[in-house]
Design an enzyme around this catalytic site. Structure first.
Site, short mmCIF file in Angstrom:
data_model
loop_
_atom_site.label_atom_id
_atom_site.label_comp_id
_atom_site.label_asym_id
_atom_site.label_seq_id
_atom_site.Cartn_x
_atom_site.Cartn_y
_atom_site.Cartn_z
N ASP A 113 20.81 13.34 -28.22
CA ASP A 113 21.30 12.97 -26.89
C ASP A 113 22.82 13.02 -26.87
O ASP A 113 23.47 12.88 -27.91
CB ASP A 113 20.92 11.51 -26.56
CG ASP A 113 19.43 11.28 -26.58
OD1 ASP A 113 18.68 12.24 -26.41
OD2 ASP A 113 19.05 10.11 -26.78
N1 URA Z 1 15.99 9.54 -30.52
C1 URA Z 1 16.74 9.26 -29.45
O1 URA Z 1 16.42 8.37 -28.68
N2 URA Z 1 17.84 10.00 -29.24
C2 URA Z 1 18.24 10.99 -30.05
O2 URA Z 1 19.27 11.62 -29.80
C3 URA Z 1 17.45 11.25 -31.16
C4 URA Z 1 16.33 10.52 -31.39
#
Ligand code: URA
Length: 246
Positions: A113
């Site tokens: 993310d």
């Molecule tokens: N889980 C999440 O919530 N975000 C990420 O970026 C990776 C795994």
């Protein structure tokens, strides 16, 4: 990594982003491409596209970029995105400009993310990419999560159960390992890659992730000296570590 097939040198350099074949001819004519330190003029010759040949070649006095079949580990900073679908600068901006003209292009191996930092792999090797993200491989990914509230105590058990259902889904999560690192901090290791999985797992146990950082993929760990925004090209033994038992 390298494949020892023979290719035309101008094609090889064009695919590494050094310019069009015409531009590469000009680079050669002006003595900017050197083999063993001597100007190389004939860029139409076929060469072995392997590391041994690449090590003998320089462009503008600099060693050649990694040949196709490259894999890199990037320490993704906060605020950059892995996909055009999210607003904000893309992680590819953190690579050298020339790399963005490579063919085959590098892609991220899965995604983090925008608000997640840490170990992100990128490669131009489609087979490697698919092997790492294949659900069958069940590669372990570990995340350090800072939480809004103290852990309540049963999270490790809930995550390990193999019965946790995320909101809006109909298939329970595979067992995951969690270790408390503090009152409101945990190391969570998952073998799947569902959408926002870590954040949603903590939401499912009544908490909220305020900071998320990926520390490892398989047996490959982000080195302490790789600063946010920096990357390193992986060698064959580091790539193998991704698939090592954890
Ligand atoms: N889980 C999440 O919530 N975000 C990420 O970026 C990776 C795994």
């Amino acid at each position: 990594m390298s494949a020892a097939k023979s290719v035309r040198l101008d094609r090889l350099l064009a695919n590494l982003g050094y310019g069009s074949r015409r531009e590469i001819q000009i680079l050669a004519r002006t003595g900017r491409i050197k083999l063993d330190g001597a100007p190389l003029r004939d860029v139409e010759q076929r060469v072995a596209a392997d590391d041994a040949f690449a090590a003998r070649l320089t462009v503008d006095g600099e060693e050649l970029d990694p040949l196709p079949g490259v894999a890199v580990m990037l320490n993704k900073p906060l605020g950059v995105t892995c996909s055009h679908k999210e607003a904000g600068p893309l992680v590819y901006r953190l690579l050298p400009d020339r790399w963005r003209r490579r063919d085959p292009a590098l892609s991220t191996v899965g995604r983090l993310d925008k608000d997640t930092s840490g170990l992100l792999l990128l490669t131009d090797d489609g087979a490697l990419l698919h092997k790492i993200i294949s659900p069958r491989q069940q590669i372990a990914k570990s995340y350090r999560a800072k939480l809004d509230r103290p852990l309540r105590g049963d999270e490790a058990e809930v995550f390990a159960s193999g019965a946790l259902m995320l909101e809006g889904e109909d298939k329970p999560l595979l067992p995951a390992r969690m270790e408390a690192l503090g009152e409101s901090e945990a190391l969570l290791t998952i073998v799947e890659g569902r959408y926002h999985q870590v954040r949603r797992m903590f939401a499912a146990v009544g908490n909220h992730v305020v900071a998320l950082h990926r520390v490892s993929v398989g047996g490959l760990t982000l080195p302490d000296d790789l600063e946010p925004g920096e990357f390193t090209v992986l060698d064959a033994s580091e790539i193998a570590r991704i698939f090592a038992e954890t």
